[in-house]
Design an enzyme around this catalytic site. Structure first.
Site, PDB file in Angstrom:
ATOM      1  N   CYS A 195       0.826  -1.209   0.000  1.00  0.00           N
ATOM      2  CA  CYS A 195       0.000   0.000   0.000  1.00  0.00           C
ATOM      3  C   CYS A 195       0.860   1.258   0.000  1.00  0.00           C
ATOM      4  N   CYS A 221      -1.725   1.701  -2.966  1.00  0.00           N
ATOM      5  CA  CYS A 221      -2.704   2.770  -2.728  1.00  0.00           C
ATOM      6  C   CYS A 221      -2.104   4.175  -2.769  1.00  0.00           C
ATOM      7  N   LYS A 264      -0.336   5.304  -6.064  1.00  0.00           N
ATOM      8  CA  LYS A 264      -1.412   5.270  -7.078  1.00  0.00           C
ATOM      9  C   LYS A 264      -2.350   6.461  -6.939  1.00  0.00           C
ATOM     10  N   GLY A 275      11.713 -14.075   6.262  1.00  0.00           N
ATOM     11  CA  GLY A 275      11.424 -15.156   7.198  1.00  0.00           C
ATOM     12  C   GLY A 275      10.939 -16.411   6.510  1.00  0.00           C
ATOM     13  N   ALA A 277      -7.524  -6.023 -16.934  1.00  0.00           N
ATOM     14  CA  ALA A 277      -8.705  -5.153 -16.979  1.00  0.00           C
ATOM     15  C   ALA A 277      -9.393  -5.061 -15.626  1.00  0.00           C
ATOM     16  N   SER A 278      -8.584  -5.191 -14.546  1.00  0.00           N
ATOM     17  CA  SER A 278      -9.206  -5.048 -13.234  1.00  0.00           C
ATOM     18  C   SER A 278      -8.681  -3.768 -12.570  1.00  0.00           C
ATOM     19  N   TYR A 279      -8.789  -3.713 -11.225  1.00  0.00           N
ATOM     20  CA  TYR A 279      -8.405  -2.526 -10.485  1.00  0.00           C
ATOM     21  C   TYR A 279      -7.085  -1.913 -10.996  1.00  0.00           C
ATOM     22  N   LEU A 332      -6.905  -0.747 -14.789  1.00  0.00           N
ATOM     23  CA  LEU A 332      -7.732   0.423 -15.125  1.00  0.00           C
ATOM     24  C   LEU A 332      -7.204   1.678 -14.435  1.00  0.00           C
ATOM     25  N   GLU A 333      -6.775   1.522 -13.189  1.00  0.00           N
ATOM     26  CA  GLU A 333      -6.270   2.704 -12.479  1.00  0.00           C
ATOM     27  C   GLU A 333      -4.980   3.224 -13.124  1.00  0.00           C
ATOM     28  N   ASP A 389      -3.694  -9.951   2.232  1.00  0.00           N
ATOM     29  CA  ASP A 389      -3.782 -10.463   0.855  1.00  0.00           C
ATOM     30  C   ASP A 389      -3.357 -11.918   0.707  1.00  0.00           C
ATOM     31  N   HIS A 401     -26.964  20.093  -0.511  1.00  0.00           N
ATOM     32  CA  HIS A 401     -27.012  20.690  -1.834  1.00  0.00           C
ATOM     33  C   HIS A 401     -25.961  21.786  -1.967  1.00  0.00           C
ATOM     34  N   GLU A 411     -25.780  13.951  -2.892  1.00  0.00           N
ATOM     35  CA  GLU A 411     -27.219  14.123  -2.656  1.00  0.00           C
ATOM     36  C   GLU A 411     -28.039  13.353  -3.694  1.00  0.00           C
TER      37      GLU A 411
HETATM   38  P1  FAD Z   1       1.498  -6.156   1.999  1.00  0.00           P
HETATM   39  O1  FAD Z   1       1.120  -4.741   2.223  1.00  0.00           O
HETATM   40  O2  FAD Z   1       1.762  -6.578   0.610  1.00  0.00           O
HETATM   41  O3  FAD Z   1       2.777  -6.422   2.920  1.00  0.00           O
HETATM   42  C1  FAD Z   1       3.478  -7.634   2.916  1.00  0.00           C
HETATM   43  C2  FAD Z   1       4.934  -7.354   3.275  1.00  0.00           C
HETATM   44  O4  FAD Z   1       5.588  -8.588   3.593  1.00  0.00           O
HETATM   45  C3  FAD Z   1       5.712  -6.743   2.112  1.00  0.00           C
HETATM   46  O5  FAD Z   1       6.512  -5.676   2.561  1.00  0.00           O
HETATM   47  C4  FAD Z   1       6.590  -7.901   1.641  1.00  0.00           C
HETATM   48  O6  FAD Z   1       7.753  -7.472   0.993  1.00  0.00           O
HETATM   49  C5  FAD Z   1       6.858  -8.606   2.951  1.00  0.00           C
HETATM   50  N1  FAD Z   1       7.277 -10.006   2.825  1.00  0.00           N
HETATM   51  C6  FAD Z   1       6.885 -10.925   1.907  1.00  0.00           C
HETATM   52  N2  FAD Z   1       7.448 -12.118   2.176  1.00  0.00           N
HETATM   53  C7  FAD Z   1       8.212 -11.944   3.280  1.00  0.00           C
HETATM   54  C8  FAD Z   1       9.027 -12.823   4.052  1.00  0.00           C
HETATM   55  N3  FAD Z   1       9.151 -14.112   3.744  1.00  0.00           N
HETATM   56  N4  FAD Z   1       9.685 -12.312   5.127  1.00  0.00           N
HETATM   57  C9  FAD Z   1       9.573 -10.995   5.473  1.00  0.00           C
HETATM   58  N5  FAD Z   1       8.792 -10.137   4.771  1.00  0.00           N
HETATM   59  C10 FAD Z   1       8.124 -10.609   3.693  1.00  0.00           C
HETATM   60  N6  FAD Z   1      -5.999  -1.265  -1.387  1.00  0.00           N
HETATM   61  C11 FAD Z   1      -6.854  -0.312  -0.966  1.00  0.00           C
HETATM   62  O7  FAD Z   1      -7.528  -0.505   0.045  1.00  0.00           O
HETATM   63  N7  FAD Z   1      -6.990   0.874  -1.633  1.00  0.00           N
HETATM   64  C12 FAD Z   1      -6.268   1.153  -2.745  1.00  0.00           C
HETATM   65  O8  FAD Z   1      -6.424   2.231  -3.327  1.00  0.00           O
HETATM   66  C13 FAD Z   1      -5.356   0.179  -3.204  1.00  0.00           C
HETATM   67  N8  FAD Z   1      -4.599   0.420  -4.282  1.00  0.00           N
HETATM   68  C14 FAD Z   1      -3.708  -0.516  -4.701  1.00  0.00           C
HETATM   69  C15 FAD Z   1      -2.957  -0.240  -5.836  1.00  0.00           C
HETATM   70  C16 FAD Z   1      -2.066  -1.170  -6.312  1.00  0.00           C
HETATM   71  C17 FAD Z   1      -1.243  -0.860  -7.530  1.00  0.00           C
HETATM   72  C18 FAD Z   1      -1.910  -2.418  -5.630  1.00  0.00           C
HETATM   73  C19 FAD Z   1      -0.928  -3.434  -6.135  1.00  0.00           C
HETATM   74  C20 FAD Z   1      -2.654  -2.701  -4.504  1.00  0.00           C
HETATM   75  C21 FAD Z   1      -3.567  -1.749  -4.036  1.00  0.00           C
HETATM   76  N9  FAD Z   1      -4.356  -1.987  -2.914  1.00  0.00           N
HETATM   77  C22 FAD Z   1      -5.247  -1.046  -2.496  1.00  0.00           C
HETATM   78  C23 FAD Z   1      -4.265  -3.259  -2.174  1.00  0.00           C
HETATM   79  C24 FAD Z   1      -3.396  -3.106  -0.895  1.00  0.00           C
HETATM   80  O9  FAD Z   1      -2.158  -2.545  -1.215  1.00  0.00           O
HETATM   81  C25 FAD Z   1      -3.219  -4.479  -0.255  1.00  0.00           C
HETATM   82  O10 FAD Z   1      -4.474  -5.075  -0.049  1.00  0.00           O
HETATM   83  C26 FAD Z   1      -2.488  -4.382   1.095  1.00  0.00           C
HETATM   84  O11 FAD Z   1      -1.232  -3.770   0.972  1.00  0.00           O
HETATM   85  C27 FAD Z   1      -2.316  -5.790   1.678  1.00  0.00           C
HETATM   86  O12 FAD Z   1      -1.641  -5.717   2.911  1.00  0.00           O
HETATM   87  P2  FAD Z   1      -0.870  -7.002   3.483  1.00  0.00           P
HETATM   88  O13 FAD Z   1      -0.461  -6.633   4.864  1.00  0.00           O
HETATM   89  O14 FAD Z   1      -1.689  -8.207   3.285  1.00  0.00           O
HETATM   90  O15 FAD Z   1       0.406  -7.169   2.551  1.00  0.00           O
HETATM   91  P1  NDP Z   2      -7.206  -8.943 -10.345  1.00  0.00           P
HETATM   92  O1  NDP Z   2      -6.889 -10.330  -9.960  1.00  0.00           O
HETATM   93  O2  NDP Z   2      -8.306  -8.223  -9.684  1.00  0.00           O
HETATM   94  O3  NDP Z   2      -7.506  -8.915 -11.938  1.00  0.00           O
HETATM   95  C1  NDP Z   2      -6.663  -9.486 -12.873  1.00  0.00           C
HETATM   96  C2  NDP Z   2      -7.000  -8.959 -14.258  1.00  0.00           C
HETATM   97  O4  NDP Z   2      -6.057  -9.456 -15.201  1.00  0.00           O
HETATM   98  C3  NDP Z   2      -8.362  -9.399 -14.757  1.00  0.00           C
HETATM   99  O5  NDP Z   2      -8.886  -8.390 -15.588  1.00  0.00           O
HETATM  100  C4  NDP Z   2      -8.019 -10.660 -15.566  1.00  0.00           C
HETATM  101  O6  NDP Z   2      -8.944 -10.925 -16.593  1.00  0.00           O
HETATM  102  C5  NDP Z   2      -6.697 -10.257 -16.192  1.00  0.00           C
HETATM  103  N1  NDP Z   2      -5.818 -11.379 -16.486  1.00  0.00           N
HETATM  104  C6  NDP Z   2      -5.464 -12.396 -15.655  1.00  0.00           C
HETATM  105  N2  NDP Z   2      -4.585 -13.216 -16.275  1.00  0.00           N
HETATM  106  C7  NDP Z   2      -4.384 -12.701 -17.513  1.00  0.00           C
HETATM  107  C8  NDP Z   2      -3.576 -13.092 -18.617  1.00  0.00           C
HETATM  108  N3  NDP Z   2      -2.799 -14.184 -18.552  1.00  0.00           N
HETATM  109  N4  NDP Z   2      -3.603 -12.344 -19.742  1.00  0.00           N
HETATM  110  C9  NDP Z   2      -4.387 -11.242 -19.809  1.00  0.00           C
HETATM  111  N5  NDP Z   2      -5.178 -10.809 -18.802  1.00  0.00           N
HETATM  112  C10 NDP Z   2      -5.163 -11.540 -17.665  1.00  0.00           C
HETATM  113  O7  NDP Z   2      -5.831  -8.182 -10.202  1.00  0.00           O
HETATM  114  P2  NDP Z   2      -5.344  -6.707 -10.002  1.00  0.00           P
HETATM  115  O8  NDP Z   2      -3.883  -6.852 -10.155  1.00  0.00           O
HETATM  116  O9  NDP Z   2      -6.030  -5.703 -10.855  1.00  0.00           O
HETATM  117  O10 NDP Z   2      -5.711  -6.356  -8.486  1.00  0.00           O
HETATM  118  C11 NDP Z   2      -5.277  -7.148  -7.392  1.00  0.00           C
HETATM  119  C12 NDP Z   2      -6.003  -6.751  -6.146  1.00  0.00           C
HETATM  120  O11 NDP Z   2      -5.432  -5.565  -5.602  1.00  0.00           O
HETATM  121  C13 NDP Z   2      -7.474  -6.427  -6.367  1.00  0.00           C
HETATM  122  O12 NDP Z   2      -8.264  -7.573  -6.201  1.00  0.00           O
HETATM  123  C14 NDP Z   2      -7.762  -5.382  -5.328  1.00  0.00           C
HETATM  124  O13 NDP Z   2      -8.379  -5.955  -4.206  1.00  0.00           O
HETATM  125  C15 NDP Z   2      -6.422  -4.798  -4.964  1.00  0.00           C
HETATM  126  N6  NDP Z   2      -6.401  -3.408  -5.458  1.00  0.00           N
HETATM  127  C16 NDP Z   2      -7.242  -2.496  -4.883  1.00  0.00           C
HETATM  128  C17 NDP Z   2      -7.331  -1.209  -5.381  1.00  0.00           C
HETATM  129  C18 NDP Z   2      -8.286  -0.236  -4.786  1.00  0.00           C
HETATM  130  O14 NDP Z   2      -8.778  -0.465  -3.699  1.00  0.00           O
HETATM  131  N7  NDP Z   2      -8.569   0.869  -5.453  1.00  0.00           N
HETATM  132  C19 NDP Z   2      -6.494  -0.787  -6.492  1.00  0.00           C
HETATM  133  C20 NDP Z   2      -5.644  -1.816  -7.006  1.00  0.00           C
HETATM  134  C21 NDP Z   2      -5.616  -3.074  -6.495  1.00  0.00           C
HETATM  135  P3  NDP Z   2     -10.185 -11.973 -16.426  1.00  0.00           P
HETATM  136  O15 NDP Z   2     -11.299 -11.190 -15.798  1.00  0.00           O
HETATM  137  O16 NDP Z   2     -10.441 -12.400 -17.813  1.00  0.00           O
HETATM  138  O17 NDP Z   2      -9.699 -13.086 -15.536  1.00  0.00           O
END
Ligand code: FAD
Ligand code: NDP
Length: 523
Positions: free
Chosen positions: A87, A92, A95, A160, A227-229, A232-233, A360, A498, A503
């Protein structure tokens, strides 16, 4: 892609703060007050991201001896970063800042209509944006280290993995290994972007969300695959910043979301300059002598192939959990065989009673920061504070920060129909015109709201979906109302504020069933 192959290209994003190298020692001496010997803990959290940091700090509040391990393996392109997880560093935060930069570009165009004398040849600097974003990220990395120190959590910058169910091996950056033991473990290691191994050139030449926010060079003409989060973002802000941006979508946009809303969100993107290449998948990527990436793709409807050069190719095709190198089998922790995510019960407990998992990395959890944070805090309160409150994963609100933002909570129309039957569902909807879009004559065709309700009684709201400016801000309050059992009756008897977009939510009165025109007119 091996660590060794890319280690020469390592870029440091977040910054490790030398001044703090001594802090973990300070923490160690502070925490040894709990009576355990120096390598034994009440709780070891593996992963210092959203969930892990929240859980470890909450646990330390109860006077427990807590350590958190965090280690970032480099992306295939060599990007690494500091403490705080996805994040803070590559999710987050950067982004939303880049989304904001794109919105400001749009506002500059609007400003002229509001009387500001904005010159025609305004320049945008990618380098300035990346520097500003990364400076903020570094300040957050620093803030997290301070907080761990203040709350007496030992921070170990190490990777770890389990030796047995009570022992882990921590490998520090310089290769030094140490063994640590604990009564309880929390696995909070999150996930990393996937690359398609079957597409030659993908891992070598493409980037992911792990790289885009710190990209030194302006991305230029970009192809975003997915084509997911994330797809598109990223495509949304790149288009907004003025880059020639295409999305390659193999099936539908935003699978799992209300599809009418998802379609409108992508229609808006298309009408604002993002090209969407539909029903296509990449086949290979070749790098030409001039550095351009030639992407060959296949149209899955016609079977035809096409090839086109891009400066940047970004894969956003989902994320893999970081479970493969943790020796979880040695601890006896069960994974879902297909996704390789950890299976946990409603108390976040894995197949091993004293090993828990949050965020996650867990199967069937929304991959969202506030979800990981809340789950982590509640878990620590249950483990050490005598609480029995568990995390409620239902009705979690979220916003997709597309150029026209999409905020949503609860069931999609499709899901509600599937669960209750079409005859038992009433959908209230409205197209509306944000006041701020009127003067600059912005297109408003996709500004749309719908409430999916039960048809009987007070008409309980099952899902609320909003496309428009500041959607996250709008939907957050309504999500609280949904948790209190919001009905259409109480929604429509709420007095609006308003003039706002929010609203329009309380003013909806046209049902889809009626077939009446849902366009809002007048004040
Ligand atoms: P993480 O935040 O991924 O933390 C895991 C940590 O563990 C990392 O630092 C990793 O390097 C470390 N790690 C991994 N393996 C080991 C190991 N073996 N030993 C020690 N450390 C290790 N969520 C929202 O709510 N709003 C958003 O707008 C949003 N935007 C996003 C945009 C993008 C581009 C992405 C990719 C994600 C976005 N998310 C968003 C999702 C959000 O970032 C995640 O859901 C959140 O960070 C998950 O937290 P976590 O604690 O599960 O893992
Ligand atoms: P997602 O798993 O949500 O989506 C994956 C996308 O990639 C889908 O559109 C899928 O299509 C497509 N895809 C998968 N495999 C292939 C392939 N081999 N070739 C072409 N297209 C493929 O992943 P994201 O990375 O977008 O997001 C991960 C998570 O991170 C989200 O679930 C969300 O919870 C979190 N996130 C949250 C945000 C927020 O809160 N604003 C912002 C960004 C991330 P198909 O539908 O056909 O399977």
């Amino acid at each position: 892609m091996s660590f060794i192959r890319h280690s020469a290209r390592l870029k440091h994003i977040g910054g490790h703060l030398k001044a703090f190298n001594s802090l973990s020692h300070v923490n160690r001496s502070l925490s040894s007050a709990s009576g355990k010997d120096s390598s034994e803990y009440d709780l070891i959290v593996i992963g210092g991201g959203s969930g892990g940091l929240a859980c470890s700090k909450e646990a330390a509040k109860y006077g427990k001896k807590v350590a958190v391990l965090d280690f970032v393996s480099p992306s295939p392109q060599g990007s690494v970063w500091g403490l705080g997880g996805t994040c803070v560093n590559v999710g987050c935060i950067p982004k939303k800042l880049m989304h904001q930069a794109a919105l400001l570009g749009e506002s500059l165009k609007d400003a002229k209509h509001f009387g500001w004398n904005v010159p025609d040849n305004i320049n945008f600097s990618w380098e300035t944006l990346v520097t500003a974003v990364q400076n903020h990220v570094r300040s957050l990395n620093w803030g997290h280290r301070i907080q761990l120190h203040d709350k007496k959590v030992e921070y170990v910058n190490a990777k770890g993995s389990f030796l047995d169910s009570h022992t882990i091996k921590a490998v520090l950056k310089n290769g030094t290994e140490k063994t640590m033991k604990a009564d309880n473990f929390v696995i909070a290691v999150g996930g990393r972007p996937k690359f398609p191994k079957e597409v030659p050139g993908a891992i070598e030449y493409a980037i992911s969300s792990d790289d885009i926010f710190s990209l030194k060079k302006s991305p230029g003409k970009t192809l975003v695959i997915g084509a997911s989060y994330v797809a598109l973002e990223c495509a949304g802000f790149l288009t907004g910043l003025g880059y020639d941006t295409s999305i390659m979508m193999r099936s539908i946009p935003l699978r799992g979301f209300d599809q009418q809303m998802a379609q409108l969100a992508t229609d808006y993107m298309e009408s604002h300059g993002t090209r969407i290449i539909k029903k296509c998948v990449p086949v290979r990527i070749d790098k030409a002598a001039d550095g351009l990436l030639h992407v060959t793709w296949k149209d899955s409807v016609t079977g035809e192939s096409r090839k086109e050069p891009f400066e940047t190719v970004l894969f956003a095709i989902g994320r893999d959990p970081e479970t493969s190198q943790m020796n979880l089998e040695k601890a006896g922790v069960q994974l879902d065989q297909q996704t390789k995510k950890i299976i946990a019960n409603d108390k976040e407990q894995t197949s091993v009673p004293h090993i828990f998992a949050i965020g996650d990395v867990v199967q069937d959890r929304p991959e969202l920061t506030p979800v990981a944070i809340r789950a982590g805090k509640l878990l620590a309160d249950r483990l050490f504070g005598g609480s029995d409150v568990t995390m409620d994963y239902d009705k979690v609100a979220t916003t997709v920060f597309t150029p026209l933002e999409f905020g949503t909570v609860g069931m999609s129309e499709e899901k509600a129909i599937e669960r209750y039957g079409e005859d038992n569902i009433e959908v209230y909807h409205a197209f509306y015109k944000p006041l701020e879009f009127t003067v600059p004559e912005r297109k408003v065709e996709q500004c749309y709201i719908k409430a999916v309700c039960l048809r009987e009684g007070d008409q309980q709201v099952l899902g609320l979906h909003f496309l428009g400016p500041s959607a996250g801000e709008v939907i957050q309050g309504f999500s609280a109302a949904m948790r209190c059992g919001l009905s259409y009756h109480s929604l429509s008897s709420t007095v609006g504020i308003h003039p706002t977009c929010a609203e329009e939510v309380v003013k909806m009165h046209i049902t889809k069933r009626s077939g009446d025109d849902p366009t809002v007119t007048g004040c």
